[in-house]
Enzyme design. Structure first.
Site: not given
Length: 237
Positions: A129, A143
């Site tokens: 990501s 995350y």
């Protein structure tokens, strides 16, 4: 001889687009999902269970006639936790996110490397990501940390095993039009977030899938260790 691919997290969004994209190639691919679904032949494994990665890998090997050439780690969760949460809730959120996003991917990468060593090489594509580099919201420290870990792992694999024809790549999407991103965009004010993307829109799952396909099948070996950004220039390195 067809390339054999095992891809995790293929029930929706980017993962489902990956299945569709490889369906147009001369490959044999098996997908994975967390929960069973009627008519879906994907391997079912809850990656929050530490024993699940090995079971999923072994099932994939059986389905693919004992040979896997490419591992695609796409499974992941994007779940908020506030710094004001009780200690137990904070720890549980971190543990779950790290287990699914990083530890399960690491376990599958380890099994892949061991397998590739016996079969003349192979490729790993990890879907990370943009958050690995620029961080994420105050509710998503875990995350961002998990995805940064995935990048470090990918580079370590690339450096450690290139001489054995074991190649590793990563993709760093920004916002992508999936269920997880839809909810986040709505909760954070979609127009404001879109203004931070010079392209003027979020990525489509098909764009990420096309990038994954390139790395899995077409990228030259000298690209091993590369991390490709697909984020509409919202973060450039």
């Amino acid at each position: 001889m067809a390339i054999h691919i095992f891809a995790t997290g293929t029930s929706r969004g980017i993962g489902n687009a990956i299945l569709d994209r490889f369906g147009r190639e001369d490959v044999k691919i098996v997908g994975h999902r967390s929960n069973p679904a009627d008519g879906d032949a994907s391997i079912v494994a809850d990656l929050s269970d530490p024993t699940a990665p090995r079971r999923a890998w072994e099932q994939a090997l059986e389905t693919l006639d004992g040979r896997i050439d490419v591992l695609i780690n796409n499974a992941g969760v994007f779940e908020a936790v506030s710094i004001d949460a009780p200690d137990a809730a904070w720890a549980d959120a971190w543990s779950r996110t790290m287990q699914i996003n990083l530890q399960a991917s690491a376990d599958l990468c380890r099994l892949a490397v061991l397998h590739f060593r016996r079969h003349g090489g192979g490729r790993i594509v990890n879907v990370a990501s943009r958050a690995a580099y620029r961080g994420d919201s105050p509710a998503h420290w875990h995350y961002a940390a998990s995805k940064a870990g995935m990048i470090g792992m990918t580079k370590s694999i690339a450096r450690g095993y290139a001489a054995e024809n074991i190649l590793a790549f990563a993709v760093c999407p920004g916002f992508t039009m999936t269920g997880m991103a839809d909810d986040y965009l709505a909760s954070r004010g979609g127009d404001k977030l879109l203004a931070d993307i010079p392209l003027g829109r979020v990525a489509q799952p098909e764009e990420i899938a096309e990038t994954v396909k390139f790395l899995a099948l077409d990228a030259p070996p000298s690209m091993t260790g590369a991390v490709l950004d697909v984020n509409g220039a919202s973060y450039v390195r």
